[in-house]
Enzyme design. Sequence first.
Site, mmCIF file in Angstrom:
data_model
loop_
_atom_site.group_PDB
_atom_site.id
_atom_site.type_symbol
_atom_site.label_atom_id
_atom_site.label_comp_id
_atom_site.label_asym_id
_atom_site.label_seq_id
_atom_site.Cartn_x
_atom_site.Cartn_y
_atom_site.Cartn_z
ATOM 1 N N SER A 18 3.417 -2.577 -0.119
ATOM 2 C CA SER A 18 2.346 -3.227 -0.883
ATOM 3 C C SER A 18 2.688 -4.677 -1.158
ATOM 4 O O SER A 18 3.680 -4.974 -1.832
ATOM 5 C CB SER A 18 2.130 -2.508 -2.212
ATOM 6 O OG SER A 18 1.335 -3.341 -3.047
ATOM 7 N N HIS B 287 -0.161 -2.663 2.798
ATOM 8 C CA HIS B 287 -0.980 -2.086 1.728
ATOM 9 C C HIS B 287 -1.496 -3.226 0.848
ATOM 10 O O HIS B 287 -0.720 -4.019 0.317
ATOM 11 C CB HIS B 287 -0.134 -1.097 0.917
ATOM 12 C CG HIS B 287 -0.909 -0.345 -0.107
ATOM 13 N ND1 HIS B 287 -1.723 0.729 0.203
ATOM 14 C CD2 HIS B 287 -0.996 -0.504 -1.445
ATOM 15 C CE1 HIS B 287 -2.263 1.202 -0.910
ATOM 16 N NE2 HIS B 287 -1.848 0.469 -1.926
ATOM 17 N N ASP C 92 -3.470 -4.254 -2.383
ATOM 18 C CA ASP C 92 -3.884 -3.761 -3.704
ATOM 19 C C ASP C 92 -4.836 -4.730 -4.377
ATOM 20 O O ASP C 92 -4.423 -5.778 -4.863
ATOM 21 C CB ASP C 92 -2.647 -3.579 -4.594
ATOM 22 C CG ASP C 92 -1.921 -2.280 -4.305
ATOM 23 O OD1 ASP C 92 -2.603 -1.239 -4.167
ATOM 24 O OD2 ASP C 92 -0.680 -2.309 -4.217
ATOM 25 N N MET D 148 -7.326 -5.524 -7.421
ATOM 26 C CA MET D 148 -7.567 -5.121 -8.817
ATOM 27 C C MET D 148 -8.522 -6.097 -9.473
ATOM 28 O O MET D 148 -8.362 -7.309 -9.324
ATOM 29 C CB MET D 148 -6.255 -5.130 -9.594
ATOM 30 C CG MET D 148 -5.167 -4.284 -8.986
ATOM 31 S SD MET D 148 -3.664 -4.430 -9.965
ATOM 32 C CE MET D 148 -2.577 -3.364 -8.995
ATOM 33 N N HIS E 51 -6.616 -0.888 -0.658
ATOM 34 C CA HIS E 51 -6.732 0.005 -1.822
ATOM 35 C C HIS E 51 -7.534 -0.728 -2.891
ATOM 36 O O HIS E 51 -7.020 -1.634 -3.545
ATOM 37 C CB HIS E 51 -5.311 0.354 -2.306
ATOM 38 C CG HIS E 51 -5.274 1.220 -3.516
ATOM 39 N ND1 HIS E 51 -4.121 1.425 -4.257
ATOM 40 C CD2 HIS E 51 -6.232 1.968 -4.119
ATOM 41 C CE1 HIS E 51 -4.373 2.249 -5.251
ATOM 42 N NE2 HIS E 51 -5.647 2.589 -5.206
ATOM 43 N N MET F 95 -8.981 -1.015 -6.291
ATOM 44 C CA MET F 95 -8.973 -0.547 -7.693
ATOM 45 C C MET F 95 -9.986 -1.385 -8.450
ATOM 46 O O MET F 95 -9.656 -2.200 -9.301
ATOM 47 C CB MET F 95 -7.555 -0.705 -8.267
ATOM 48 C CG MET F 95 -6.579 0.300 -7.672
ATOM 49 S SD MET F 95 -4.867 -0.178 -7.930
ATOM 50 C CE MET F 95 -4.653 -1.274 -6.521
ATOM 51 N N MET G 285 -2.301 8.822 -6.540
ATOM 52 C CA MET G 285 -1.561 7.842 -7.347
ATOM 53 C C MET G 285 -0.420 8.547 -8.076
ATOM 54 O O MET G 285 -0.627 9.543 -8.767
ATOM 55 C CB MET G 285 -2.480 7.192 -8.383
ATOM 56 C CG MET G 285 -3.534 6.249 -7.829
ATOM 57 S SD MET G 285 -2.919 4.942 -6.744
ATOM 58 C CE MET G 285 -1.741 4.095 -7.801
ATOM 59 N N GLY H 293 6.007 -1.675 -9.832
ATOM 60 C CA GLY H 293 7.270 -1.500 -10.550
ATOM 61 C C GLY H 293 7.285 -0.452 -11.643
ATOM 62 O O GLY H 293 8.166 -0.465 -12.501
ATOM 63 N N ASP I 158 1.181 6.608 -3.726
ATOM 64 C CA ASP I 158 1.278 5.199 -4.128
ATOM 65 C C ASP I 158 1.806 5.086 -5.548
ATOM 66 O O ASP I 158 1.172 5.548 -6.491
ATOM 67 C CB ASP I 158 -0.130 4.579 -4.031
ATOM 68 C CG ASP I 158 -0.146 3.088 -4.276
ATOM 69 O OD1 ASP I 158 0.934 2.490 -4.495
ATOM 70 O OD2 ASP I 158 -1.251 2.515 -4.253
ATOM 71 N N GLY J 230 5.854 3.922 -7.488
ATOM 72 C CA GLY J 230 7.180 4.409 -7.877
ATOM 73 C C GLY J 230 8.022 4.976 -6.748
ATOM 74 O O GLY J 230 9.045 5.616 -7.013
HETATM 75 C C1 DX5 Z 1 -0.421 0.232 -8.346
HETATM 76 C C2 DX5 Z 1 -0.609 -0.165 -6.897
HETATM 77 C C3 DX5 Z 1 0.575 0.121 -6.073
HETATM 78 C C4 DX5 Z 1 1.777 -0.665 -6.457
HETATM 79 C C5 DX5 Z 1 2.994 0.084 -6.020
HETATM 80 O O1 DX5 Z 1 -1.593 0.041 -9.028
HETATM 81 O O2 DX5 Z 1 -1.678 0.539 -6.341
HETATM 82 O O3 DX5 Z 1 0.329 -0.013 -4.692
HETATM 83 O O4 DX5 Z 1 1.795 -1.948 -5.934
HETATM 84 O O5 DX5 Z 1 4.082 -0.604 -6.503
HETATM 85 P P1 DX5 Z 1 5.488 0.073 -6.690
HETATM 86 O O6 DX5 Z 1 5.901 0.616 -5.365
HETATM 87 O O7 DX5 Z 1 6.333 -1.062 -7.167
HETATM 88 O O8 DX5 Z 1 5.324 1.160 -7.714
HETATM 89 ZN ZN ZN Z 2 -2.010 0.685 -4.029
#
Ligand code: DX5
Ligand code: ZN
Length: 219
Positions: A7, A32, A34, A36, A65, A67, A136, A144, A174, A176
């Site tokens: 990501s 990936h 992300d 938002m 992705h 969101m 998720m 993080g 996705d 952690g």
């Molecule tokens: C969270 C995102 C993830 C995130 C994952 O809202 O959708 O893709 O960037 O990040 P890590 O791998 O650091 O948890």
């Molecule tokens: Zn994501």
Amino acid sequence: MKKLAPSILSADFSKLAEDVAKIEAGGADYIHVDVMDGHFVPNISFGAVVMKSLEGKTNLPYDVHLMIENPDQYLEDFVTPNTAFITVHQEACTHLNRTIQHIKSMGVKAGVSLNPATSLSTLDYILDDVDMVLIMSVNPGFGGQKFIPSALEKIKELAEIRRAEELDFEIEIDGGAKLDNVQEIVSAGTDIVVAGSAVFKTPDIEETTKQFISKIRSV
Ligand code: DX5
Ligand code: ZN
């Protein structure tokens, strides 16, 4: 074959193309992306313009992705020659079937994502139509965060439903994912692993990408 989708949320945006070149050299399968909006999740990341700035700089396909609320309004913006998947959240779609058909009508694979507290049963009437289910394993909004263990149970149940109903969507996880839990994640039935901070916040991004890939492919 199991796949890795780093990501770029955790990349250094001041040198995004360089960071992406490192995951590509390390053998990553997707980028990936992300997105938002500050409404569906309590954070704003970036939009299609940033994703499109990578055009001509990478051959990796985009795993988008979203969101965001009202994703239908923005789907076209994310369709590029590199776009492999566009995933929307079940929780953000009043007419999920319509949204999934809309994505597919543009020649892109369609995914649906579930937040940690959303039941698999919400997908009973759409599993036939989707190309991917994104589980998720953190509450979306930030990179993080700590992996939520119940996601593994969800993945196992979903893989079992797929087997029993003879369906062929891919299963993605996705949030952690780290080098020390990724094999457990893949063993549960995950096909595509997203990893943000565990790839980009390391001193040698290319080498870390290689380590992830060798772990997920040796399960
Ligand atoms: C969270 C995102 C993830 C995130 C994952 O809202 O959708 O893709 O960037 O990040 P890590 O791998 O650091 O948890
Ligand atoms: Zn994501």
